[in-house]
Design a protein around this motif. Structure first.
Motif, PDB file in Angstrom:
ATOM      1  N   HIS A 171       0.787  -1.196  -0.134  1.00  0.00           N
ATOM      2  CA  HIS A 171      -0.100   0.004  -0.193  1.00  0.00           C
ATOM      3  C   HIS A 171       0.791   1.102  -0.025  1.00  0.00           C
ATOM      4  O   HIS A 171       0.504   2.329  -0.331  1.00  0.00           O
ATOM      5  CB  HIS A 171      -0.950   0.020   1.221  1.00  0.00           C
ATOM      6  N   VAL A 172       2.300   0.984   0.399  1.00  0.00           N
ATOM      7  CA  VAL A 172       3.131   2.290   0.340  1.00  0.00           C
ATOM      8  C   VAL A 172       3.685   2.491  -0.955  1.00  0.00           C
ATOM      9  O   VAL A 172       4.068   3.205  -1.604  1.00  0.00           O
ATOM     10  CB  VAL A 172       3.880   2.142   1.680  1.00  0.00           C
ATOM     11  N   CYS A 173       4.300   1.357  -1.293  1.00  0.00           N
ATOM     12  CA  CYS A 173       5.036   1.032  -2.524  1.00  0.00           C
ATOM     13  C   CYS A 173       4.259   0.951  -3.717  1.00  0.00           C
ATOM     14  O   CYS A 173       4.808   1.365  -4.945  1.00  0.00           O
ATOM     15  CB  CYS A 173       5.965  -0.391  -2.498  1.00  0.00           C
ATOM     16  N   MET A 174       3.110   0.555  -3.977  1.00  0.00           N
ATOM     17  CA  MET A 174       2.208   0.316  -5.022  1.00  0.00           C
ATOM     18  C   MET A 174       2.996  -0.091  -6.218  1.00  0.00           C
ATOM     19  O   MET A 174       2.685   0.194  -7.402  1.00  0.00           O
ATOM     20  CB  MET A 174       1.643   1.805  -5.541  1.00  0.00           C
ATOM     21  N   GLY A 175       3.669  -1.189  -5.976  1.00  0.00           N
ATOM     22  CA  GLY A 175       4.500  -2.026  -7.182  1.00  0.00           C
ATOM     23  C   GLY A 175       5.728  -1.225  -7.875  1.00  0.00           C
ATOM     24  O   GLY A 175       6.125  -1.665  -8.658  1.00  0.00           O
ATOM     25  N   SER A 176       6.065  -0.253  -6.727  1.00  0.00           N
ATOM     26  CA  SER A 176       7.235   0.482  -6.891  1.00  0.00           C
ATOM     27  C   SER A 176       7.243   1.405  -8.386  1.00  0.00           C
ATOM     28  O   SER A 176       7.161   2.493  -8.490  1.00  0.00           O
ATOM     29  CB  SER A 176       8.425  -0.226  -7.113  1.00  0.00           C
ATOM     30  N   CYS A 177       7.463   0.826  -9.529  1.00  0.00           N
ATOM     31  CA  CYS A 177       7.259   1.487 -10.582  1.00  0.00           C
ATOM     32  C   CYS A 177       6.226   0.693 -11.691  1.00  0.00           C
ATOM     33  O   CYS A 177       7.035  -0.298 -12.431  1.00  0.00           O
ATOM     34  CB  CYS A 177       8.550   1.733 -11.302  1.00  0.00           C
ATOM     35  N   LEU A 178       5.148   1.353 -11.938  1.00  0.00           N
ATOM     36  CA  LEU A 178       4.571   0.447 -12.749  1.00  0.00           C
ATOM     37  C   LEU A 178       4.998   0.498 -14.249  1.00  0.00           C
ATOM     38  O   LEU A 178       4.612  -0.392 -15.148  1.00  0.00           O
ATOM     39  CB  LEU A 178       2.988   1.111 -12.739  1.00  0.00           C
ATOM     40  N   ALA A 179       5.503   1.548 -14.797  1.00  0.00           N
ATOM     41  CA  ALA A 179       6.060   1.671 -16.090  1.00  0.00           C
ATOM     42  C   ALA A 179       7.231   0.614 -16.293  1.00  0.00           C
ATOM     43  O   ALA A 179       7.260   0.162 -17.353  1.00  0.00           O
ATOM     44  CB  ALA A 179       6.433   3.222 -16.037  1.00  0.00           C
ATOM     45  N   GLN A 180       8.176   0.447 -15.258  1.00  0.00           N
ATOM     46  CA  GLN A 180       8.923  -0.373 -15.580  1.00  0.00           C
ATOM     47  C   GLN A 180       8.418  -2.029 -15.501  1.00  0.00           C
ATOM     48  O   GLN A 180       8.801  -2.629 -16.171  1.00  0.00           O
ATOM     49  CB  GLN A 180      10.092  -0.219 -14.344  1.00  0.00           C
ATOM     50  N   ASN A 181       7.326  -1.870 -14.532  1.00  0.00           N
ATOM     51  CA  ASN A 181       7.048  -3.470 -14.802  1.00  0.00           C
ATOM     52  C   ASN A 181       6.327  -3.745 -15.943  1.00  0.00           C
ATOM     53  O   ASN A 181       6.351  -4.822 -16.412  1.00  0.00           O
ATOM     54  CB  ASN A 181       5.800  -3.537 -13.415  1.00  0.00           C
ATOM     55  N   TYR A 182       5.521  -2.864 -16.540  1.00  0.00           N
ATOM     56  CA  TYR A 182       4.840  -3.176 -17.747  1.00  0.00           C
ATOM     57  C   TYR A 182       5.889  -3.360 -18.935  1.00  0.00           C
ATOM     58  O   TYR A 182       5.786  -4.148 -19.893  1.00  0.00           O
ATOM     59  CB  TYR A 182       4.091  -1.673 -18.135  1.00  0.00           C
ATOM     60  N   TYR A 183       6.947  -2.438 -18.789  1.00  0.00           N
ATOM     61  CA  TYR A 183       8.091  -2.245 -20.058  1.00  0.00           C
ATOM     62  C   TYR A 183       8.529  -3.832 -20.083  1.00  0.00           C
ATOM     63  O   TYR A 183       8.937  -4.285 -21.113  1.00  0.00           O
ATOM     64  CB  TYR A 183       9.120  -1.336 -19.612  1.00  0.00           C
ATOM     65  N   ARG A 184       8.689  -4.252 -18.864  1.00  0.00           N
ATOM     66  CA  ARG A 184       9.410  -5.889 -18.733  1.00  0.00           C
ATOM     67  C   ARG A 184       8.572  -6.740 -19.005  1.00  0.00           C
ATOM     68  O   ARG A 184       8.925  -7.771 -19.600  1.00  0.00           O
ATOM     69  CB  ARG A 184      10.000  -5.920 -16.889  1.00  0.00           C
ATOM     70  N   ARG A 185       7.214  -6.623 -18.699  1.00  0.00           N
ATOM     71  CA  ARG A 185       6.435  -7.684 -18.789  1.00  0.00           C
ATOM     72  C   ARG A 185       5.117  -7.576 -19.569  1.00  0.00           C
ATOM     73  O   ARG A 185       4.330  -8.636 -19.952  1.00  0.00           O
ATOM     74  CB  ARG A 185       5.783  -8.434 -17.527  1.00  0.00           C
ATOM     75  N   ARG A 186       4.982  -6.314 -20.033  1.00  0.00           N
ATOM     76  CA  ARG A 186       3.782  -6.065 -20.754  1.00  0.00           C
ATOM     77  C   ARG A 186       2.557  -6.132 -19.655  1.00  0.00           C
ATOM     78  O   ARG A 186       1.474  -6.602 -20.383  1.00  0.00           O
ATOM     79  CB  ARG A 186       3.597  -6.520 -22.082  1.00  0.00           C
ATOM     80  N   ASP A 187       2.739  -6.163 -18.547  1.00  0.00           N
ATOM     81  CA  ASP A 187       1.789  -6.459 -17.484  1.00  0.00           C
ATOM     82  C   ASP A 187       1.957  -5.312 -16.329  1.00  0.00           C
ATOM     83  O   ASP A 187       3.016  -5.435 -15.810  1.00  0.00           O
ATOM     84  CB  ASP A 187       1.961  -7.787 -16.924  1.00  0.00           C
ATOM     85  N   LEU A 188       0.991  -4.490 -16.070  1.00  0.00           N
ATOM     86  CA  LEU A 188       0.922  -3.697 -15.115  1.00  0.00           C
ATOM     87  C   LEU A 188       0.966  -4.011 -13.756  1.00  0.00           C
ATOM     88  O   LEU A 188       1.623  -3.309 -12.945  1.00  0.00           O
ATOM     89  CB  LEU A 188      -0.468  -2.780 -14.998  1.00  0.00           C
ATOM     90  N   TRP A 189       0.614  -5.292 -13.577  1.00  0.00           N
ATOM     91  CA  TRP A 189       0.637  -5.938 -12.109  1.00  0.00           C
ATOM     92  C   TRP A 189       1.605  -6.731 -12.154  1.00  0.00           C
ATOM     93  O   TRP A 189       1.720  -7.499 -11.192  1.00  0.00           O
ATOM     94  CB  TRP A 189      -0.784  -6.741 -12.190  1.00  0.00           C
ATOM     95  N   ALA A 190       2.559  -7.108 -12.958  1.00  0.00           N
ATOM     96  CA  ALA A 190       3.726  -7.788 -12.613  1.00  0.00           C
ATOM     97  C   ALA A 190       4.608  -7.200 -11.349  1.00  0.00           C
ATOM     98  O   ALA A 190       4.810  -6.119 -11.221  1.00  0.00           O
ATOM     99  CB  ALA A 190       4.659  -7.834 -13.891  1.00  0.00           C
ATOM    100  N   PRO A 191       5.459  -8.193 -10.828  1.00  0.00           N
ATOM    101  CA  PRO A 191       6.197  -7.802  -9.743  1.00  0.00           C
ATOM    102  C   PRO A 191       7.248  -7.079 -10.128  1.00  0.00           C
ATOM    103  O   PRO A 191       7.914  -6.953 -11.338  1.00  0.00           O
ATOM    104  CB  PRO A 191       6.732  -9.096  -9.043  1.00  0.00           C
ATOM    105  N   PHE A 192       7.801  -5.923  -9.074  1.00  0.00           N
ATOM    106  CA  PHE A 192       8.979  -5.132  -9.432  1.00  0.00           C
ATOM    107  C   PHE A 192      10.162  -6.081  -9.546  1.00  0.00           C
ATOM    108  O   PHE A 192      10.470  -6.912  -8.760  1.00  0.00           O
ATOM    109  CB  PHE A 192       9.211  -4.283  -8.445  1.00  0.00           C
ATOM    110  N   TRP A 193      11.074  -5.732 -10.715  1.00  0.00           N
ATOM    111  CA  TRP A 193      12.170  -6.653 -10.829  1.00  0.00           C
ATOM    112  C   TRP A 193      13.200  -6.970  -9.771  1.00  0.00           C
ATOM    113  O   TRP A 193      13.454  -7.928  -9.423  1.00  0.00           O
ATOM    114  CB  TRP A 193      13.081  -6.132 -12.189  1.00  0.00           C
ATOM    115  N   TYR A 194      13.382  -5.750  -9.205  1.00  0.00           N
ATOM    116  CA  TYR A 194      14.083  -5.796  -7.908  1.00  0.00           C
ATOM    117  C   TYR A 194      13.876  -6.798  -6.746  1.00  0.00           C
ATOM    118  O   TYR A 194      14.328  -7.436  -6.229  1.00  0.00           O
ATOM    119  CB  TYR A 194      14.484  -4.434  -7.275  1.00  0.00           C
ATOM    120  N   CYS A 195      12.569  -6.406  -6.447  1.00  0.00           N
ATOM    121  CA  CYS A 195      12.081  -7.267  -5.501  1.00  0.00           C
ATOM    122  C   CYS A 195      11.977  -8.938  -5.693  1.00  0.00           C
ATOM    123  O   CYS A 195      11.881  -9.658  -5.008  1.00  0.00           O
ATOM    124  CB  CYS A 195      10.813  -6.664  -4.727  1.00  0.00           C
ATOM    125  N   GLU A 196      11.423  -8.854  -7.006  1.00  0.00           N
ATOM    126  CA  GLU A 196      11.345 -10.642  -7.347  1.00  0.00           C
ATOM    127  C   GLU A 196      12.705 -11.173  -7.500  1.00  0.00           C
ATOM    128  O   GLU A 196      12.930 -12.181  -7.015  1.00  0.00           O
ATOM    129  CB  GLU A 196      10.755 -10.508  -8.847  1.00  0.00           C
TER     130      GLU A 196
END
Length: 372
Positions: free
Chosen positions: A327-352
């Motif tokens: 609720h604080v992080c909100m997925g960190s960077c949705l743009a980065q997540n989408y760029y990487r997986r073409r999925d807004l809800w994909a986990p942030f690469w660093y945390c994954e």
């Protein structure tokens, strides 16, 4: 979504516009996540029309906008930057500028300093000129940036220095802090190199720092190094890797990792509205054009923006779904997540990656997920 547009604006005010003023840069940074071109001799960059810029600001006021960020490319390459700063100043909007510092002339920084709550961040990727110039792709860029920082300080601003971390500069972290102290900077921020555009190639080439070392560096910066300087330091990693006392700092640029995605909108150099600068490389993250569609219509009715509003943070997947700080992080960077997986809800690469290596803090996971 509510049927009352006024209620919807109150619920989701457009707090800040991110203007990507040009599609070009005077440097060729090896890690750039937007990958702008360098202007060719005799031709200027694509640059946002000042009249369109002013029209956007006028529409934004009714949506709750209190500030703007000027970024790029290199925003100070805009051929009519003086007019844009004057428009911001007349409307008493807070100003944030992200720049490489090389174009921060004395006259220009005076105009930035005259804006409301002016805050300038300057990229300086090393304490040694040779290293910085290698990263930035242009000889002399270190000296020009240091001169620019000096001009900002002389104008009464306390710029934040931003260092993007990679193998080439990781041994210069403390030296960069000492340089920032000597230059009169206000704070130092350490960015993780994102695997986007040029940064993606750097990750593939092994030029980036391993996740275990990044986590260790973050703990050192937040603890030992921060205690050894009066400057606020911010290591820009997701909040689950930070001490609780460091999650919501008072220093400019400090706080949680989320960019505030529910309250921002990007404007590209050609006048397109986008999630952020990711629209430069991901066309489906462009929502319309300022010359053809009212800002209010974009902000209230964009399918992507409404999907983000209804989906955060509950639709986040993977490690982000299990994190107590989602609720604080909100997925960190949705743009980065989408760029990487073409999925807004994909986990942030660093945390994954940290989770896969057993490095994600168990204390930040939902009960029952620790050690899974």
């Amino acid at each position: 979504m509510t049927d009352d547009p006024v209620d919807e604006i109150i619920r989701y005010p457009l707090r800040q516009l991110y203007f990507y003023l040009t599609d070009a840069c005077n440097l060729s940074c090896r890690h750039c996540w937007i990958e702008p071109s360098r202007p060719r001799a005799g031709s200027g960059p694509t640059a946002l029309d000042p009249d369109l810029f002013a029209a956007i600001l006028d529409q934004a006021e009714a949506l709750g906008t209190k500030g703007v960020k000027l970024t790029g490319g290199e925003p100070l390459l805009h051929p009519r930057i003086d007019e844009l700063l004057a428009a911001i100043r007349r409307r008493r909007l807070s100003l944030t500028v992200e720049t490489n510092g090389t174009l921060c002339s004395g006259a220009l920084v005076e105009k930035m300093a005259a804006c409301e709550n002016a805050f300038v961040a300057v990229s300086l990727d090393a304490a040694a000129a040779e290293t910085h110039d290698w990263i930035r792709g242009k000889e002399g860029s270190f000296a020009s940036a240091v001169t620019g920082i000096g001009n900002l300080v002389a104008a009464g601003l306390k710029p934040q220095i931003i260092m993007t971390l990679m193998k080439r500069n990781r041994e210069q972290i403390e030296a960069l802090v000492r340089l920032a102290e000597s230059l009169g900077a206000g704070s130092v921020k350490f960015n993780i190199l994102q695997p986007t555009a040029r940064g993606e190639r750097m990750h593939a080439a092994g030029e980036t720092i391993a996740i275990d070392e990044l986590i260790a560096l973050g703990a050192w910066v937040d603890g030992e190094l921060s205690a050894a300087t009066a400057l606020p330091l911010y290591f820009h990693q997701p909040p689950s890797f930070r001490r609780l006392g460091r999650l919501f700092g008072a220093a400019p640029g400090d706080g949680c990792h989320s960019c505030g995605v529910l309250g921002i909108l990007g404007v590209l150099a050609d006048g397109s509205y986008a999630l952020c600068g990711i629209g430069e490389t991901v066309p489906e993250m462009i929502f319309g054009h300022a010359g053809r569609t009212a800002l209010r219509e974009i902000w209230l009715n964009s399918p992507v923006l409404n999907e983000i509003r209804s989906g955060l943070p509950g639709r986040l997947r993977g490690i982000c779904a299990e994190c107590l700080l989602k609720h604080v992080c909100m997925g960190s960077c949705l743009a980065q997540n989408y760029y990487r997986r073409r999925d807004l809800w994909a986990p942030f690469w660093y945390c994954e990656e940290a989770h896969l290596r057993g490095l994600f803090p168990n204390t930040r996971l939902r009960p029952g997920e620790a050690g899974s």
